[in-house]
Design a protein around this motif. Structure first.
Motif, short mmCIF file in Angstrom:
data_model
loop_
_atom_site.label_atom_id
_atom_site.label_comp_id
_atom_site.label_asym_id
_atom_site.label_seq_id
_atom_site.Cartn_x
_atom_site.Cartn_y
_atom_site.Cartn_z
N THR A 158 42.10 32.55 49.89
CA THR A 158 42.80 32.13 48.68
C THR A 158 41.84 31.39 47.74
N ALA A 159 42.15 31.50 46.46
CA ALA A 159 41.44 30.74 45.44
C ALA A 159 42.48 29.99 44.62
N THR A 160 42.29 28.68 44.51
CA THR A 160 43.17 27.86 43.69
C THR A 160 42.38 27.47 42.44
N VAL A 161 42.94 27.84 41.29
CA VAL A 161 42.24 27.68 40.02
C VAL A 161 42.99 26.66 39.17
N THR A 162 42.29 25.62 38.75
CA THR A 162 42.87 24.63 37.85
C THR A 162 42.26 24.85 36.47
N SER A 163 43.13 24.91 35.46
CA SER A 163 42.65 25.22 34.11
C SER A 163 43.37 24.39 33.07
N GLU A 164 42.77 24.35 31.88
CA GLU A 164 43.34 23.60 30.76
C GLU A 164 44.65 24.21 30.28
N ARG A 165 44.75 25.53 30.44
CA ARG A 165 45.94 26.26 29.97
C ARG A 165 46.32 27.28 31.04
N GLU A 166 47.52 27.81 30.92
CA GLU A 166 47.96 28.82 31.88
C GLU A 166 47.10 30.08 31.71
N LEU A 167 46.58 30.59 32.82
CA LEU A 167 45.73 31.78 32.78
C LEU A 167 46.55 33.03 33.04
N ASP A 168 46.10 34.12 32.44
CA ASP A 168 46.68 35.42 32.72
C ASP A 168 46.18 35.84 34.10
N PRO A 169 47.06 36.14 35.05
CA PRO A 169 46.63 36.55 36.40
C PRO A 169 45.67 37.74 36.36
N GLU A 170 45.84 38.61 35.36
CA GLU A 170 44.93 39.75 35.24
C GLU A 170 43.50 39.29 34.98
N GLN A 171 43.35 38.22 34.24
CA GLN A 171 42.03 37.66 33.94
C GLN A 171 41.34 37.20 35.23
N ILE A 172 42.10 36.56 36.10
CA ILE A 172 41.53 36.12 37.38
C ILE A 172 41.19 37.34 38.24
N GLY A 173 42.09 38.33 38.24
CA GLY A 173 41.84 39.55 39.00
C GLY A 173 40.57 40.26 38.55
N GLU A 174 40.34 40.28 37.26
CA GLU A 174 39.13 40.92 36.73
C GLU A 174 37.88 40.14 37.15
N ALA A 175 37.95 38.82 37.14
CA ALA A 175 36.81 38.00 37.56
C ALA A 175 36.51 38.22 39.04
N VAL A 176 37.56 38.27 39.85
CA VAL A 176 37.38 38.51 41.29
C VAL A 176 36.78 39.90 41.51
N ALA A 177 37.23 40.87 40.75
CA ALA A 177 36.69 42.24 40.86
C ALA A 177 35.21 42.26 40.48
N GLU A 178 34.82 41.47 39.49
CA GLU A 178 33.41 41.38 39.09
C GLU A 178 32.55 40.89 40.26
N ALA A 179 33.14 40.04 41.10
CA ALA A 179 32.43 39.53 42.27
C ALA A 179 32.44 40.54 43.42
N GLY A 180 33.24 41.60 43.28
CA GLY A 180 33.27 42.65 44.30
C GLY A 180 34.44 42.58 45.27
N TYR A 181 35.49 41.83 44.90
CA TYR A 181 36.63 41.67 45.81
C TYR A 181 37.93 42.01 45.08
N LEU A 182 39.04 41.90 45.79
CA LEU A 182 40.32 42.34 45.24
C LEU A 182 41.38 41.26 45.40
N VAL A 183 42.07 40.93 44.30
CA VAL A 183 43.23 40.04 44.38
C VAL A 183 44.39 40.86 44.91
N VAL A 184 45.00 40.39 46.00
CA VAL A 184 46.12 41.12 46.59
C VAL A 184 47.47 40.53 46.20
N SER A 185 47.49 39.26 45.76
CA SER A 185 48.72 38.71 45.22
C SER A 185 48.42 37.45 44.43
N ASN A 186 49.29 37.14 43.49
CA ASN A 186 49.16 35.94 42.67
C ASN A 186 50.11 34.88 43.23
#
Length: 74
Positions: A44-72
């Motif tokens: 799991t990754a817990t992300v704290t941010s100034e504003r609510e993030l689009d889950p797709e944005q996190i999924g794209e970042a995780v994919a850039e690292a070579g992994y897959l988000v399986v649920s939000n």
């Protein structure tokens, strides 16, 4: 302030944690990323941010690292 938790598959080591942390940290507005590695399972990754993030944005970042988000909001 917003907190989002996602489940990630395929992570097996500290290098995986570093890669995912680096990619998610690069998202505009992210203040902190805490990755909990679960070898052989879903991590799991817990992300704290100034504003609510689009889950797709996190999924794209995780994919850039070579992994897959399986649920939000794990």
């Amino acid at each position: 302030m917003s907190t989002t938790t996602v489940s990630i598959s395929g992570m097996t080591c500290g290098h995986c944690v570093d890669s995912v942390t680096e990619e998610i940290s690069a998202i505009d507005g992210v203040q902190n990323v805490a990755v909990d590695l679960n070898k052989g399972g879903v991590s799991t990754a817990t992300v704290t941010s100034e504003r609510e993030l689009d889950p797709e944005q996190i999924g794209e970042a995780v994919a850039e690292a070579g992994y897959l988000v399986v649920s939000n909001d794990a």
